[in-house]
Design a protein around this motif. Structure first.
Motif, PDB file in Angstrom:
ATOM      1  N   GLY A  82      -9.242  22.527   1.484  1.00  0.00           N
ATOM      2  CA  GLY A  82      -9.408  21.589   0.209  1.00  0.00           C
ATOM      3  C   GLY A  82      -8.275  20.397  -0.137  1.00  0.00           C
ATOM      4  N   GLY A  83      -7.499  20.034   0.953  1.00  0.00           N
ATOM      5  CA  GLY A  83      -6.588  18.867   0.777  1.00  0.00           C
ATOM      6  C   GLY A  83      -5.431  19.405  -0.362  1.00  0.00           C
ATOM      7  N   PHE A  94      -7.397  13.402  -1.441  1.00  0.00           N
ATOM      8  CA  PHE A  94      -8.485  14.019  -1.294  1.00  0.00           C
ATOM      9  C   PHE A  94      -8.979  15.350  -2.034  1.00  0.00           C
ATOM     10  N   ARG A  95      -7.930  16.140  -2.396  1.00  0.00           N
ATOM     11  CA  ARG A  95      -8.358  17.282  -2.988  1.00  0.00           C
ATOM     12  C   ARG A  95      -9.294  17.063  -4.255  1.00  0.00           C
ATOM     13  N   SER A 126      -2.567  10.230   6.579  1.00  0.00           N
ATOM     14  CA  SER A 126      -2.119   9.054   5.857  1.00  0.00           C
ATOM     15  C   SER A 126      -0.800   8.361   6.165  1.00  0.00           C
ATOM     16  N   GLN A 127      -0.090   8.078   5.393  1.00  0.00           N
ATOM     17  CA  GLN A 127       1.115   7.202   5.756  1.00  0.00           C
ATOM     18  C   GLN A 127       2.218   8.421   5.948  1.00  0.00           C
ATOM     19  N   ALA A 135     -12.791  16.925  -2.444  1.00  0.00           N
ATOM     20  CA  ALA A 135     -13.002  18.011  -1.904  1.00  0.00           C
ATOM     21  C   ALA A 135     -14.268  18.974  -2.570  1.00  0.00           C
ATOM     22  N   GLN A 136     -14.333  18.534  -3.839  1.00  0.00           N
ATOM     23  CA  GLN A 136     -15.064  19.559  -4.849  1.00  0.00           C
ATOM     24  C   GLN A 136     -16.791  18.853  -4.565  1.00  0.00           C
ATOM     25  N   HIS A 141       0.684  -0.525   8.805  1.00  0.00           N
ATOM     26  CA  HIS A 141       1.985  -1.515   9.009  1.00  0.00           C
ATOM     27  C   HIS A 141       3.567  -1.047   8.673  1.00  0.00           C
ATOM     28  N   ALA A 201       0.627  -1.155   0.027  1.00  0.00           N
ATOM     29  CA  ALA A 201       0.022   0.019  -0.008  1.00  0.00           C
ATOM     30  C   ALA A 201       0.813   1.419  -0.092  1.00  0.00           C
ATOM     31  N   HIS A 242      -9.532  19.550   5.704  1.00  0.00           N
ATOM     32  CA  HIS A 242      -8.437  18.766   5.524  1.00  0.00           C
ATOM     33  C   HIS A 242      -7.370  19.144   4.594  1.00  0.00           C
ATOM     34  N   TYR A 266      -0.672  16.569   1.265  1.00  0.00           N
ATOM     35  CA  TYR A 266       0.663  15.934   1.705  1.00  0.00           C
ATOM     36  C   TYR A 266       1.554  16.880   2.281  1.00  0.00           C
ATOM     37  N   GLU A 293      -9.023   5.954   4.515  1.00  0.00           N
ATOM     38  CA  GLU A 293      -7.870   5.493   3.615  1.00  0.00           C
ATOM     39  C   GLU A 293      -8.215   3.940   3.544  1.00  0.00           C
ATOM     40  N   SER A 332      -1.974   5.703   9.027  1.00  0.00           N
ATOM     41  CA  SER A 332      -1.829   4.643   8.524  1.00  0.00           C
ATOM     42  C   SER A 332      -0.354   4.260   8.374  1.00  0.00           C
ATOM     43  N   ALA A 333       0.125   3.659   7.140  1.00  0.00           N
ATOM     44  CA  ALA A 333       1.624   2.696   7.054  1.00  0.00           C
ATOM     45  C   ALA A 333       2.568   3.706   7.580  1.00  0.00           C
ATOM     46  N   ARG A 334       3.601   3.236   8.089  1.00  0.00           N
ATOM     47  CA  ARG A 334       4.954   3.710   8.103  1.00  0.00           C
ATOM     48  C   ARG A 334       4.854   5.069   9.056  1.00  0.00           C
ATOM     49  N   ASN A 380      -8.590  15.708   8.547  1.00  0.00           N
ATOM     50  CA  ASN A 380      -7.495  14.782   8.090  1.00  0.00           C
ATOM     51  C   ASN A 380      -6.220  15.510   7.410  1.00  0.00           C
ATOM     52  N   HIS A 397      -1.630  20.588  -0.758  1.00  0.00           N
ATOM     53  CA  HIS A 397      -0.363  20.196  -0.191  1.00  0.00           C
ATOM     54  C   HIS A 397       0.503  21.384   0.397  1.00  0.00           C
TER      55      HIS A 397
END
Lengths: 298, 223
Positions: free
Chosen positions: B32-33, A269-270, B92-93, A273-274, B131, A250, B52, B55, A285, B111-113, B71, B35
């Motif tokens: 809006g997510g 997610f972006r 997230s990871q 988002a809309q 994991h 993953a 939210h 990255y 996730e 989540s992972a790592r 998130n 980065h």
């Protein structure tokens, strides 16, 4: 990299909006895959079979081709041309028609066959691609789409997603498979036909083959988790459904959001988002090696 | 208090504004997510991301306090040096990857790592971790109130892991270790700083067996 999105509408009232919403999602994934794009749109299953075709030369004589196909399958074939694509509609045997096209028309790639699916792909800017094929104007029940960033093979239309080799089945893939050559040969011996050297097409062919063996979608994906070696997040469309799976490691991203009206998945997610009502969505996730599936038929 | 709206400002504009002051309270609206929000902060400012984040949110954080109400995506608080990053939802990871210091709190799950290659950061997760969490973790603490995925603490050095729930499996050279009084005090202190409620006695301690990274004369023939 690559970006993938999927949208499954639970609320029928949203069906006229499917194309508009999917276009918005694709737009957000352009950064992840600026060199090619493709989408599959699923309407309610029709009586006729729809065969989505791409002309690799851009000057395919669709009338002549459809005349030959009509003769082969002994049934009428109607052609709707859209840019360098054509959708062939027939009440006859779709699988035979597909095989005939592959046999006689090396300048044509058969993108999909089914009663619900239509599939389009192209190279270049994903926004321009969705605009060229009028995605925003399309209604339907579910859609999946892909934006490609070519990392290991050329920017050619053969490398563009989605891939479909079975009736009404297609997938988009973020990642890479390491055992696709051997698996492709195994599947060929079992009667699958492939049109590219692409690893993701093998994953599509594998699922189509499993489902022809009688596996339901979830069962086919469970087998895929054992037999596909590599990195992948897959979004899979079928006639009635939509599924998401990630490999056991993953490392390719995915996020799912669900409301009473829709289920959406994307690389990030972006892209979600809309969507309308997203502030009230359950967002998570997807876990490694776990199948998530939704169906209109259930 | 300053409001910065991502519907009208670019991420670059927002981060530039956050870099210009030595103290203030900011609210980032409509993320809006996106980065790289609130990255590279280097002052004792307070930033709340209202929604939210994408990255690398709050990456390389130094001194600042960053809260995400929703998130956060991959690499949240990566390479954090000091200060605090608090996420109310899930992440997230690669949470706090390579983090050198500071505190990272996730109320939901990671989540992972999570804590991969952590080098001194303290991480408290209210839910589960995926994991390969604390993979090659060198220093710092990872406290998990929920469950941990497979290969926890693989190739771990001297970081300490405390898990309250079930552990799906330990990675190479990671073992369960006895819980001493000072470990209970460490957990208690981290829970208080994270403002999360749990009994330190319910946790199990994991760490390095020190067989992997220590040179052993018995293995001379292997080299």
């Amino acid at each position: 990299m690559c970006g993938i999105v999927g949208l499954f509408l639970k609320n029928e009232a949203l069906q006229p909006e499917l194309g508009t919403l999917t276009t918005l999602m694709v737009h957000e994934m352009v950064d992840r895959g600026p060199d090619s794009a493709g989408f599959a749109i699923y309407e309610a299953p029709a009586a006729a079979t729809k065969i989505s075709c791409l002309s690799l030369t851009g000057d395919t004589d669709w009338a002549a081709l459809s005349a030959d196909i009509a003769q082969t399958i002994d049934d009428a074939v109607e052609v709707v041309e859209i840019e360098d694509h054509a959708i062939l509609h027939t009440q006859g045997d779709g699988a035979r028609a597909r095989n005939r096209i592959i046999e006689i028309a090396p300048d044509v790639t058969v993108l999909s066959v089914g009663h619900a699916i239509e599939l389009f792909k192209g190279i270049g800017d994903p926004d321009a691609m969705t605009s060229r094929f009028g995605l925003a104007e399309r209604a339907g029940r579910h859609a999946i789409a892909h934006t490609r960033m070519a990392t290991e093979s050329a920017v050619v239309i053969a490398g563009s997603h989605p891939f479909s080799t079975g009736a009404d089945t297609c997938l988009v893939h973020n990642g890479s498979l390491s055992n696709h050559n051997r698996l492709r040969e195994t599947l060929r011996r079992n009667g699958e036909t492939f049109q590219t050297e692409n690893d993701s097409e093998v994953a599509a062919g594998y699922l189509a083959w499993r489902m022809r063996q009688g596996d339901p979608l979830e069962g086919a994906i469970e087998h895929a988790l054992r037999d596909l070696d590599g990195f992948y997040t897959l979004a899979i469309g079928t006639r009635d459904g939509f599924a998401v799976v990630r490999d056991p490691i993953a490392c390719k991203p995915a996020v799912i959001a669900e409301t009473e009206d829709w289920v959406a998945m994307s690389s990030e997610f972006r892209a979600i988002a809309q969507l309308p009502g997203v502030t009230h969505a359950d967002i998570w996730e997807p876990k490694p090696a776990t199948v998530y599936a939704w169906s209109h038929a259930a | 208090m300053t409001q910065l709206d991502l519907t009208t400002l670019s991420v670059r504009d927002v981060n530039a504004a956050l870099h210009q002051v030595s103290q203030d309270t900011f609210h980032l609206l409509n993320p809006g997510g996106a980065h790289a929000l609130a990255c590279g902060l280097n002052a004792e400012i307070s930033v709340t991301v209202e929604g939210h984040a994408g990255y690398y949110c709050a990456g390389m954080n130094k001194h600042a306090s960053v809260t995400v109400t929703g998130n956060a995506g991959t690499g949240c608080a990566e390479n954090i040096m000091s200060g605090e990053v608090h996420v109310r939802g899930d992440v997230s990871q690669s949470l706090a990857a390579s983090g050198h210091g500071g505190l990272v709190v996730v109320e939901g799950s990671a989540s992972a790592r999570a804590g991969i290659s952590m080098k001194g950061v303290d991480i408290v997760v209210g839910g589960d971790v995926g994991h390969m969490s604390a993979f090659m973790a060198q220093a710092g603490h990872l406290v998990v109130l929920g469950d941990a995925g497979t290969d926890l603490g693989d190739s771990i050095y001297e970081a300490e892991i405390y898990v309250r729930g079930a552990v799906a499996g330990l990675g190479a050279d990671c073992i369960e270790k006895p819980m001493e009084t000072d470990h209970l005090a460490t957990i208690d202190q981290l829970l208080k700083r994270a403002n999360l409620d749990a009994n330190p006695k319910d946790f199990t301690r994991f760490g390095s067996a020190r067989r992997l990274y220590h040179f052993s004369i018995d293995h001379m023939d292997e080299y």
